[in-house]
Design a protein around this motif. Sequence first.
Motif, PDB file in Angstrom:
ATOM      1  N   MET A   1      -9.397  10.491   9.747  1.00  0.00           N
ATOM      2  CA  MET A   1     -10.275   9.224   8.631  1.00  0.00           C
ATOM      3  C   MET A   1      -9.076   8.498   7.768  1.00  0.00           C
ATOM      4  O   MET A   1      -9.112   8.374   6.560  1.00  0.00           O
ATOM      5  N   LEU A   2      -8.005   8.781   8.590  1.00  0.00           N
ATOM      6  CA  LEU A   2      -6.541   7.909   7.689  1.00  0.00           C
ATOM      7  C   LEU A   2      -7.230   6.361   8.197  1.00  0.00           C
ATOM      8  O   LEU A   2      -6.768   5.962   6.888  1.00  0.00           O
ATOM      9  N   TRP A   3      -8.141   5.737   8.591  1.00  0.00           N
ATOM     10  CA  TRP A   3      -8.698   4.613   8.618  1.00  0.00           C
ATOM     11  C   TRP A   3      -9.126   4.181   7.285  1.00  0.00           C
ATOM     12  O   TRP A   3      -9.713   3.167   6.605  1.00  0.00           O
ATOM     13  N   VAL A   4     -10.318   4.991   7.121  1.00  0.00           N
ATOM     14  CA  VAL A   4     -10.764   4.678   5.590  1.00  0.00           C
ATOM     15  C   VAL A   4     -10.409   4.046   4.404  1.00  0.00           C
ATOM     16  O   VAL A   4     -10.615   3.042   3.546  1.00  0.00           O
ATOM     17  N   PRO A   5      -8.695   4.792   3.759  1.00  0.00           N
ATOM     18  CA  PRO A   5      -7.781   3.499   3.184  1.00  0.00           C
ATOM     19  C   PRO A   5      -8.203   1.992   3.494  1.00  0.00           C
ATOM     20  O   PRO A   5      -7.697   1.119   2.783  1.00  0.00           O
ATOM     21  N   LEU A   6      -7.363   2.016   4.317  1.00  0.00           N
ATOM     22  CA  LEU A   6      -7.874   0.444   5.363  1.00  0.00           C
ATOM     23  C   LEU A   6      -8.807  -0.220   5.202  1.00  0.00           C
ATOM     24  O   LEU A   6      -8.707  -1.537   4.942  1.00  0.00           O
ATOM     25  N   LEU A   7      -9.911   0.781   5.207  1.00  0.00           N
ATOM     26  CA  LEU A   7     -11.336  -0.012   5.072  1.00  0.00           C
ATOM     27  C   LEU A   7     -11.603  -0.425   3.504  1.00  0.00           C
ATOM     28  O   LEU A   7     -11.818  -1.624   3.430  1.00  0.00           O
ATOM     29  N   LEU A   8     -10.998   0.501   2.719  1.00  0.00           N
ATOM     30  CA  LEU A   8     -11.262  -0.204   1.315  1.00  0.00           C
ATOM     31  C   LEU A   8     -10.555  -1.837   0.353  1.00  0.00           C
ATOM     32  O   LEU A   8     -11.351  -1.936  -0.018  1.00  0.00           O
ATOM     33  N   VAL A   9      -9.395  -1.038   1.449  1.00  0.00           N
ATOM     34  CA  VAL A   9      -8.273  -2.473   1.616  1.00  0.00           C
ATOM     35  C   VAL A   9      -8.616  -3.798   1.738  1.00  0.00           C
ATOM     36  O   VAL A   9      -8.738  -4.267   1.132  1.00  0.00           O
ATOM     37  N   ALA A  10      -9.491  -3.660   2.884  1.00  0.00           N
ATOM     38  CA  ALA A  10      -9.972  -4.842   3.684  1.00  0.00           C
ATOM     39  C   ALA A  10     -11.436  -5.241   2.291  1.00  0.00           C
ATOM     40  O   ALA A  10     -11.825  -6.954   2.529  1.00  0.00           O
ATOM     41  N   TYR A  11     -11.801  -4.054   2.175  1.00  0.00           N
ATOM     42  CA  TYR A  11     -13.417  -4.712   0.861  1.00  0.00           C
ATOM     43  C   TYR A  11     -12.677  -6.005  -0.136  1.00  0.00           C
ATOM     44  O   TYR A  11     -13.424  -6.989  -0.389  1.00  0.00           O
ATOM     45  N   VAL A  12     -11.773  -4.808  -0.509  1.00  0.00           N
ATOM     46  CA  VAL A  12     -11.432  -5.579  -2.086  1.00  0.00           C
ATOM     47  C   VAL A  12     -10.569  -6.756  -1.843  1.00  0.00           C
ATOM     48  O   VAL A  12     -11.073  -7.927  -2.346  1.00  0.00           O
ATOM     49  N   VAL A  13      -9.526  -7.351  -0.657  1.00  0.00           N
ATOM     50  CA  VAL A  13      -9.011  -8.580  -0.617  1.00  0.00           C
ATOM     51  C   VAL A  13     -10.089  -9.668   0.218  1.00  0.00           C
ATOM     52  O   VAL A  13     -10.623 -10.215  -0.095  1.00  0.00           O
ATOM     53  N   ALA A  14     -10.779  -8.458   0.965  1.00  0.00           N
ATOM     54  CA  ALA A  14     -12.107  -9.427   1.273  1.00  0.00           C
ATOM     55  C   ALA A  14     -12.826 -10.564   0.506  1.00  0.00           C
ATOM     56  O   ALA A  14     -13.766 -11.227  -0.341  1.00  0.00           O
ATOM     57  N   GLY A  15     -13.818  -9.375  -0.277  1.00  0.00           N
ATOM     58  CA  GLY A  15     -14.587  -9.644  -1.188  1.00  0.00           C
ATOM     59  C   GLY A  15     -13.788 -10.672  -2.492  1.00  0.00           C
ATOM     60  O   GLY A  15     -14.451 -10.846  -2.965  1.00  0.00           O
ATOM     61  N   THR A  16     -13.031 -10.341  -2.807  1.00  0.00           N
ATOM     62  CA  THR A  16     -11.794 -10.922  -4.017  1.00  0.00           C
ATOM     63  C   THR A  16     -12.128 -12.234  -3.717  1.00  0.00           C
ATOM     64  O   THR A  16     -12.116 -13.794  -4.188  1.00  0.00           O
TER      65      THR A  16
END
Length: 244
Positions: A1-16
Motif C-alpha cells: 500500500m505504498l501507493w496510497v500516500p501518493l494517491l492522497l497527494v494527487a487528490y490534494v493537488v488536483a482538487g486544490t
Amino acid sequence: MLWVPLLLVAYVVAGTGCVRACRAALAAARPHGTATGPSGGTGLTVCEAAYLAGGPLRVADLTLVSMHRAHRLLLARTGWATVLDAGGAGDAWERAVLEAVGPEGQSPVPAVRPVVAAADSVRRLARDLVARGLAVSEECLKEVEAGMRAVRAGFLSTLLLGTTAALLVPGSERAPVVAAFSLPLLGSGLCLLIGRIEVHPYTRWASPAGQRLLSGLSPADPLTAFAVRGPAALEPELRAALRD
C-alpha cells in the motif's frame, strides 16, 4: 500500500487546482458594476468593443487601422508604421500611437502595439468598462490564469504520481491503482478542457453582460467588424502589417 500516500497527494493537488480555477471563474463572471453602454446607454463604442473582444492590443490595432484608413498613418505589409499626417490633436488613442512611433515618424508595428496597449488612455478605458460591469478586471484575469496554471500542474502531477504508483506494485495489482488515480486525473483534465473552451476568444476580457452587447453588434461597419473579429476581418495587406 505504498501507493496510497501518493494517491492522497494527487487528490490534494488536483482538487486544490480545480477549486482555485472554479473560484476565479465565478469571480470573473460576477458583475462588478451596472452594465451600461456609453453615457448610460446600451451600446458600445468601437474602441470599447475592441477592448472587450481582444483586450488592450486589439484597441492598439484598431487605432492603427483607423489611422491608416484616414491616411494619417501608413501600415506597410513589411510591418512598419509611417506617420503621414502628424497635424491635429486627434483623440487620446491616436496621440498614443504618434508618441509610440516617435519623432522620426517611422517605427516597426510590433514595437508600437504594446506601447499603445499600455497607454493611459487604454487603461482608463479598461477601468471604465470594469466599473460599468462590462469587462473583467485585471486582478480577476490574473487569478483565472493562476487558477488554470494550478489545474495544469495538478493534472501533470497526478499523471506522474499515478505512473510512479503503478510501478510500485506488481502487474497483477495495477488495475485498482490506475482506477484510483483516474478520478483526480479525469477531474483536472475536464477542468482544463472547460477552461480552454470558456476563455476563448473574448470571454477573457468581457463579462457576461459585455459578451451580450458584443453579440448584438452589426459587422456591417468594417472597423466594428475588425474590433469584434480581429485580423480575420481585414484585407491581406493589413493582416500582414499587423503580424508580429
